[in-house]
Design a protein around this motif. Sequence first.
Motif, PDB file in Angstrom:
ATOM      1  N   LEU A   5      12.355  -5.769  -4.635  1.00 32.58           N
ATOM      2  CA  LEU A   5      13.143  -4.989  -4.164  1.00 32.58           C
ATOM      3  C   LEU A   5      14.667  -5.784  -4.747  1.00 32.58           C
ATOM      4  CD1 LEU A   5      14.927  -3.382  -1.934  1.00 32.58           C
ATOM      5  CD2 LEU A   5      14.405  -5.325  -0.508  1.00 32.58           C
ATOM      6  N   LEU A  63      13.034  -0.101  -5.745  1.00 36.02           N
ATOM      7  CA  LEU A  63      11.545  -0.834  -5.439  1.00 36.02           C
ATOM      8  C   LEU A  63      10.695  -0.858  -6.783  1.00 36.02           C
ATOM      9  CD1 LEU A  63      11.002   1.232  -2.122  1.00 36.02           C
ATOM     10  CD2 LEU A  63      11.554  -1.357  -2.280  1.00 36.02           C
ATOM     11  N   ARG A  77       7.512   3.801  -2.268  1.00 33.61           N
ATOM     12  CA  ARG A  77       7.354   3.466  -0.922  1.00 33.61           C
ATOM     13  C   ARG A  77       5.850   3.394  -0.344  1.00 33.61           C
ATOM     14  NH1 ARG A  77      11.918   7.071   0.223  1.00 33.61           N
ATOM     15  NH2 ARG A  77      13.753   5.914  -0.072  1.00 33.61           N
TER      16      ARG A  77
END
Length: 305
Positions: A5, A63, A77
């Motif tokens: 991240l 991400l 995700r």
Amino acid sequence: MEYVLETQSLCKRYKQFTALSELDMHVPKGSIYGFVGRNGAGKTTLIRLICGLQVPTSGVYTLWGVKNNEKGITNMRRRMGAVVETPSIYLDMTAKENLQQQCRVLGLPDEKYIGDVLSLIGLSDTGKKKARNFSLGMRQRLGIGIALIGEPDFLVLDEPINGLDPQGIIEIRELILRLNREKQITVLISSHILDELSRLATHYGIIDGGRMVKEFSAEELERACRKCTRVEVTDTRILARVLDRMQLSYQIIDDRTADIYASPTVSVLSAALQKENCELYSVKERDESLESYYVSLVGEAKKAQ
């Protein structure tokens, strides 16, 4: 270094209130990242953003290198598991039934995950016991178990030990360490319980008022917080020469103050300084903790604003 991240100038505003302001953050792959800040500092807001529950006002986050405004972010995700604020569990279901329900939500075959996850979170022997009859620690572990369905690479935990008794805290700590070391899961933990966080984290980010104050590794924290003797003298230039001759490690703080990373004999040090016309004013043992380091960093940041 590879980051799971990253955030760049990330902002989130609610009308007149700014929850996050120009936040830059870096969570290394394989780390246990302690996200440190008081209640209301912006920790949960950041977590809600990266989980896709809210959208940023400005700035970006990535991400695994995919930006939040790119098509591939949904797939990234799916590699995350999260417990945001409180565990989302069905109180009238057993631990096994809760995990089966999560498998259905994700469209996954439950037989592939249930047994292993129940064993991992220490709830294999709960049988037909309903979650409403679980202790707070058991519910927290079940919430983590639900987040583990689908075998995520990145686990996000929002205040996971809040309200737990000492045994519950130990159980959560051991679970997180096991997930990180044995399953190679990168873990982001938001918390304001600093003493416990210092037993887990490999990296830290301190947030205050929605701004990142500082990021540092556990090794950097250890160097900053290691035990030392703080001395005050008339001239630290003279002190440095004396300490060099004594072969002692030290750090000059300012013209009159220094930290010596040893416990020198005060009479010997004082006599050596007097020969150089330097007076020793005070000697004090220091052993800074993460908590005191946090307080000093936040205090310095507020003065600089």
